[in-house]
Design an enzyme around this catalytic site. Structure first.
Site, PDB file in Angstrom:
ATOM      1  CG  LEU A  12      11.062  41.019  13.219  1.00  0.00           C
ATOM      2  CD1 LEU A  12      12.455  40.380  13.138  1.00  0.00           C
ATOM      3  CD2 LEU A  12      10.086  40.286  12.291  1.00  0.00           C
ATOM      4  CE1 TYR A 122      -0.042  35.467  15.669  1.00  0.00           C
ATOM      5  CE2 TYR A 122       0.720  33.196  15.470  1.00  0.00           C
ATOM      6  CZ  TYR A 122       0.973  34.551  15.397  1.00  0.00           C
ATOM      7  OH  TYR A 122       2.231  34.993  15.052  1.00  0.00           O
TER       8      TYR A 122
HETATM    9  N1  NAP Z   1       7.254  35.874  18.408  1.00  0.00           N
HETATM   10  C1  NAP Z   1       7.232  34.725  17.771  1.00  0.00           C
HETATM   11  O1  NAP Z   1       7.621  33.685  18.309  1.00  0.00           O
HETATM   12  C2  NAP Z   1       6.761  34.665  16.340  1.00  0.00           C
HETATM   13  C3  NAP Z   1       6.732  33.415  15.709  1.00  0.00           C
HETATM   14  C4  NAP Z   1       6.316  33.356  14.373  1.00  0.00           C
HETATM   15  C5  NAP Z   1       5.948  34.511  13.704  1.00  0.00           C
HETATM   16  N2  NAP Z   1       5.958  35.705  14.372  1.00  0.00           N
HETATM   17  C6  NAP Z   1       5.569  36.897  13.611  1.00  0.00           C
HETATM   18  O2  NAP Z   1       6.673  37.770  13.620  1.00  0.00           O
HETATM   19  C7  NAP Z   1       6.218  39.123  13.545  1.00  0.00           C
HETATM   20  C8  NAP Z   1       6.858  39.938  14.653  1.00  0.00           C
HETATM   21  O3  NAP Z   1       6.493  39.376  15.901  1.00  0.00           O
HETATM   22  P1  NAP Z   1       7.098  39.889  17.283  1.00  0.00           P
HETATM   23  O4  NAP Z   1       7.451  38.690  18.065  1.00  0.00           O
HETATM   24  O5  NAP Z   1       8.093  40.956  17.055  1.00  0.00           O
HETATM   25  O6  NAP Z   1       5.755  40.499  17.931  1.00  0.00           O
HETATM   26  P2  NAP Z   1       5.571  41.669  18.965  1.00  0.00           P
HETATM   27  O7  NAP Z   1       6.783  41.842  19.811  1.00  0.00           O
HETATM   28  O8  NAP Z   1       4.248  41.392  19.622  1.00  0.00           O
HETATM   29  O9  NAP Z   1       5.455  42.949  18.038  1.00  0.00           O
HETATM   30  C9  NAP Z   1       4.319  43.216  17.268  1.00  0.00           C
HETATM   31  C10 NAP Z   1       4.132  44.704  17.248  1.00  0.00           C
HETATM   32  O10 NAP Z   1       2.956  44.989  16.479  1.00  0.00           O
HETATM   33  C11 NAP Z   1       2.293  46.056  17.119  1.00  0.00           C
HETATM   34  N3  NAP Z   1       0.872  46.100  16.757  1.00  0.00           N
HETATM   35  C12 NAP Z   1      -0.157  45.392  17.284  1.00  0.00           C
HETATM   36  N4  NAP Z   1      -1.316  45.765  16.708  1.00  0.00           N
HETATM   37  C13 NAP Z   1      -1.004  46.709  15.793  1.00  0.00           C
HETATM   38  C14 NAP Z   1      -1.776  47.487  14.892  1.00  0.00           C
HETATM   39  N5  NAP Z   1      -3.114  47.375  14.834  1.00  0.00           N
HETATM   40  N6  NAP Z   1      -1.128  48.374  14.097  1.00  0.00           N
HETATM   41  C15 NAP Z   1       0.215  48.528  14.161  1.00  0.00           C
HETATM   42  N7  NAP Z   1       0.989  47.835  15.030  1.00  0.00           N
HETATM   43  C16 NAP Z   1       0.385  46.931  15.819  1.00  0.00           C
HETATM   44  C17 NAP Z   1       2.476  45.805  18.599  1.00  0.00           C
HETATM   45  O11 NAP Z   1       2.283  46.982  19.308  1.00  0.00           O
HETATM   46  P3  NAP Z   1       1.722  46.948  20.833  1.00  0.00           P
HETATM   47  O12 NAP Z   1       2.701  46.113  21.591  1.00  0.00           O
HETATM   48  O13 NAP Z   1       1.700  48.372  21.230  1.00  0.00           O
HETATM   49  O14 NAP Z   1       0.377  46.299  20.743  1.00  0.00           O
HETATM   50  C18 NAP Z   1       3.927  45.315  18.642  1.00  0.00           C
HETATM   51  O15 NAP Z   1       4.833  46.374  18.830  1.00  0.00           O
HETATM   52  C19 NAP Z   1       4.694  39.047  13.602  1.00  0.00           C
HETATM   53  O16 NAP Z   1       4.195  39.062  12.287  1.00  0.00           O
HETATM   54  C20 NAP Z   1       4.424  37.677  14.204  1.00  0.00           C
HETATM   55  O17 NAP Z   1       3.160  37.173  13.816  1.00  0.00           O
HETATM   56  C21 NAP Z   1       6.367  35.809  15.658  1.00  0.00           C
END
Ligand code: NAP
Length: 289
Positions: A12, A122
């Site tokens: 995202l 989670y």
């Molecule tokens: N994907 C889904 O289907 C989904 C559904 C509902 C809600 N969400 C929410 O949407 C948001 C974005 O999700 P996404 O799918 O883009 O997830 P993502 O691709 O896993 O991205 C999350 C990012 O956060 C970084 N991160 C992890 N630990 C961290 C820390 N301690 N400090 C700073 N950065 C950190 C990760 O870095 P590293 O990779 O280097 O660890 C990664 O780049 C999140 O809030 C998630 O909970 C996602």
């Protein structure tokens, strides 16, 4: 307007940065540039900005069952650190949350003020993060999303398209219903909320309509130029995972201050070429977040 985006290298985060690229001043920070668990570093970086968008999270849903403390440190304590710093800096905070804060037992769409009842580690850490953001910063936009897919990360459609091609068939659960949402659409929705001066509160940023993972997989396989009948229905019981998933997590958009995202199928068709056009990263065959 000056924006700060955390988790900027995530699926995202990349699209939020891209959505702002044309006419805004953006500070894009990946985990190495800013770890949300480091309160002092967060305080130091969140200065002289108008809006903070938190795209960072611990998103390994199954791993969190065995490692809830780490997930909590990022999703709850990290979110609190960021909200406090944004409040001090006089910046609005946009905080992204999830449908997994709900139990999935409903049969009508969840309103934004429906009481959370997470079933997974989670989900508990994300629910705690929502509360922390609300508690630390009155000027918050907590935006729940679900079933994200995008070109910038491993996601269900890319995995399914690969598996259907490689294996000549794939089993996909048909008893979990939700709202597949393109990260580009969510990024636009988040930016639109801020630009519209949306009131502080909790909003739902998901596609309209609803489908099962099986329904989505058929669409994906068709978009990949394959026969949708390569997708076979299965059940959550037959496909056990460490973390329980909500069976029915459809989020209501009633009262949204800006137009909600369109129908899931129409949005998938708009997204398919971009999302499937890149190399899939290795991942499992099931929805992960
Ligand atoms: N994907 C889904 O289907 C989904 C559904 C509902 C809600 N969400 C929410 O949407 C948001 C974005 O999700 P996404 O799918 O883009 O997830 P993502 O691709 O896993 O991205 C999350 C990012 O956060 C970084 N991160 C992890 N630990 C961290 C820390 N301690 N400090 C700073 N950065 C950190 C990760 O870095 P590293 O990779 O280097 O660890 C990664 O780049 C999140 O809030 C998630 O909970 C996602």
């Amino acid at each position: 307007m000056r924006w700060l985006v955390t988790g900027a290298a995530g699926m995202l985060g990349r699209d939020v940065v891209a959505a702002l690229a044309d006419d805004d001043d953006v500070v894009a920070l990946d985990r190495h540039a800013l770890d949300l668990r480091d309160a002092a570093a967060v305080d130091a970086r969140v200065r002289d900005v108008d809006v903070v968008v938190n795209c960072a999270a611990y998103t390994a849903v199954d791993a969190a069952e065995q490692d809830e403390a780490t997930a909590f440190a990022v999703n709850a304590v990290g979110a609190a650190n960021l909200a406090r710093a944004a409040a001090r800096a006089g910046a609005r905070i946009v905080h992204v949350s999830t449908d997994y804060v709900f139990d999935g037992d409903a049969d009508t769409p969840y309103a934004p003020d429906h009481p959370p009842a997470p079933r997974s580690a989670y989900g508990r850490t994300k629910a705690a993060g929502e509360w922390a953001v609300r508690a630390h910063h009155p000027d918050h936009l907590v935006v729940r999303t679900a079933w994200l897919y995008g070109a910038g990360g491993a996601c269900f459609p890319r995995t399914i398209a690969r598996l259907a091609a490689e294996r000549g068939g794939v089993d996909v659960v048909a008893d979990q219903v939700g709202q597949p949402t393109w990260t580009r659409d969510l990024a636009d929705y988040l930016v639109a909320l801020v630009r519209a001066g949306a009131p502080a509160g909790t909003w739902h940023g998901t596609s309209s309509g609803a489908c099962s993972w099986f329904d989505l997989a058929r669409e994906v396989v068709a978009s990949a130029g394959l026969d949708p009948d390569l997708v076979r229905p299965t059940t959550s019981d037959a496909f056990a995972r460490p973390a329980p998933r909500p069976a029915w997590s459809v989020l209501s958009h009633d009262g949204s201050p800006v137009p909600p995202i369109g129908d899931w199928r129409e949005r998938w068709r708009a997204a398919a070429a971009e999302v499937l056009g890149q190399e899939s990263r290795p991942s499992s065959s099931s929805p992960s977040r």
